[in-house]
Design a protein around this motif. Structure first.
Motif, PDB file in Angstrom:
ATOM      1  N   GLY A   1       3.708   5.728  -5.400  1.00  0.00           N
ATOM      2  CA  GLY A   1       3.618   5.787  -6.870  1.00  0.00           C
ATOM      3  C   GLY A   1       2.613   6.828  -7.331  1.00  0.00           C
ATOM      4  O   GLY A   1       2.822   7.530  -8.325  1.00  0.00           O
ATOM      5  N   LEU A   2       1.498   6.920  -6.609  1.00  0.00           N
ATOM      6  CA  LEU A   2       0.495   7.935  -6.941  1.00  0.00           C
ATOM      7  C   LEU A   2       1.061   9.342  -6.796  1.00  0.00           C
ATOM      8  O   LEU A   2       0.869  10.203  -7.664  1.00  0.00           O
ATOM      9  N   PHE A   3       1.697   9.574  -5.688  1.00  0.00           N
ATOM     10  CA  PHE A   3       2.281  10.903  -5.469  1.00  0.00           C
ATOM     11  C   PHE A   3       3.361  11.213  -6.497  1.00  0.00           C
ATOM     12  O   PHE A   3       3.466  12.335  -7.001  1.00  0.00           O
ATOM     13  N   ALA A   4       4.154  10.230  -6.831  1.00  0.00           N
ATOM     14  CA  ALA A   4       5.231  10.434  -7.798  1.00  0.00           C
ATOM     15  C   ALA A   4       4.639  10.711  -9.188  1.00  0.00           C
ATOM     16  O   ALA A   4       5.107  11.589  -9.929  1.00  0.00           O
ATOM     17  N   GLY A   5       3.585   9.966  -9.500  1.00  0.00           N
ATOM     18  CA  GLY A   5       2.931  10.178 -10.800  1.00  0.00           C
ATOM     19  C   GLY A   5       2.292  11.550 -10.892  1.00  0.00           C
ATOM     20  O   GLY A   5       2.351  12.220 -11.924  1.00  0.00           O
ATOM     21  N   ALA A   6       1.658  11.978  -9.815  1.00  0.00           N
ATOM     22  CA  ALA A   6       1.010  13.297  -9.795  1.00  0.00           C
ATOM     23  C   ALA A   6       2.056  14.395  -9.894  1.00  0.00           C
ATOM     24  O   ALA A   6       1.866  15.392 -10.600  1.00  0.00           O
ATOM     25  N   ALA A   7       3.135  14.240  -9.213  1.00  0.00           N
ATOM     26  CA  ALA A   7       4.197  15.254  -9.249  1.00  0.00           C
ATOM     27  C   ALA A   7       4.853  15.292 -10.623  1.00  0.00           C
ATOM     28  O   ALA A   7       5.180  16.364 -11.146  1.00  0.00           O
TER      29      ALA A   7
ATOM     30  N   ILE B   1       0.845  -1.194   0.000  1.00  0.00           N
ATOM     31  CA  ILE B   1       0.000   0.000   0.000  1.00  0.00           C
ATOM     32  C   ILE B   1       0.882   1.246   0.000  1.00  0.00           C
ATOM     33  O   ILE B   1       0.598   2.224  -0.701  1.00  0.00           O
ATOM     34  N   ALA B   2       1.913   1.242   0.749  1.00  0.00           N
ATOM     35  CA  ALA B   2       2.828   2.386   0.810  1.00  0.00           C
ATOM     36  C   ALA B   2       3.476   2.605  -0.552  1.00  0.00           C
ATOM     37  O   ALA B   2       3.648   3.754  -1.010  1.00  0.00           O
ATOM     38  N   THR B   3       3.822   1.547  -1.237  1.00  0.00           N
ATOM     39  CA  THR B   3       4.424   1.661  -2.570  1.00  0.00           C
ATOM     40  C   THR B   3       3.416   2.235  -3.557  1.00  0.00           C
ATOM     41  O   THR B   3       3.750   3.086  -4.391  1.00  0.00           O
ATOM     42  N   LEU B   4       2.195   1.788  -3.470  1.00  0.00           N
ATOM     43  CA  LEU B   4       1.152   2.305  -4.370  1.00  0.00           C
ATOM     44  C   LEU B   4       0.896   3.788  -4.116  1.00  0.00           C
ATOM     45  O   LEU B   4       0.758   4.581  -5.046  1.00  0.00           O
ATOM     46  N   ILE B   5       0.815   4.146  -2.857  1.00  0.00           N
ATOM     47  CA  ILE B   5       0.586   5.547  -2.524  1.00  0.00           C
ATOM     48  C   ILE B   5       1.777   6.387  -2.964  1.00  0.00           C
ATOM     49  O   ILE B   5       1.603   7.488  -3.523  1.00  0.00           O
TER      50      ILE B   5
END
Length: 121
Positions: free
Chosen positions: A11-17, A5-9
């Motif tokens: 990844g989301l933040f990295a993708g958004a940035a 879950i931490a990796t997915l989250i």
């Protein structure tokens, strides 16, 4: 599971940035493409203008030629009418002179006809 879950989250933040930062490599390519499109449009407009100008010139020349032909035909018709008038006048003058000449000569007495001799049998 917490790691997943931490990796997915993350990844989301990295993708958004990453999605928010502009791509510097595509901007010059887009500008170059827009400039090229503008130049192409300019060249096409110039070509269309030159074609229209040439067609207008051709139409003007054709109209001028038609006017010249019409003028030449009118001149020819006028010359023909003038020549016909002169010929008719010359005929009338000649006829008048002939009538005057005929009237001026005195009439001679008619000579009597010689009696024909009877035919021999």
């Amino acid at each position: 599971m917490k790691k997943v879950i931490a990796t997915l989250i993350a990844g989301l933040f990295a993708g958004a940035a990453f999605a928010q930062t502009p791509a510097p490599a595509t901007a010059p390519a887009a500008k170059a493409e827009a400039k090229e499109a503008k130049e192409v449009a300019k060249a096409e407009a110039k070509e269309a203008k030159q074609v229209a100008k040439a067609e207008a010139k051709e139409t003007k020349a054709a109209a001028s030629a038609a006017a010249d032909v019409a003028s030449a035909k009118a001149d020819a018709k006028e010359k023909k009418a003038e020549a016909h008038h002169k010929a008719a006048k010359a005929k009338a003058d000649a006829k008048h002179e002939h009538a005057a000449a005929t009237a001026a000569t005195p009439a001679t007495a008619a000579t009597p006809a010689v009696a024909a001799a009877p035919a021999k049998k």
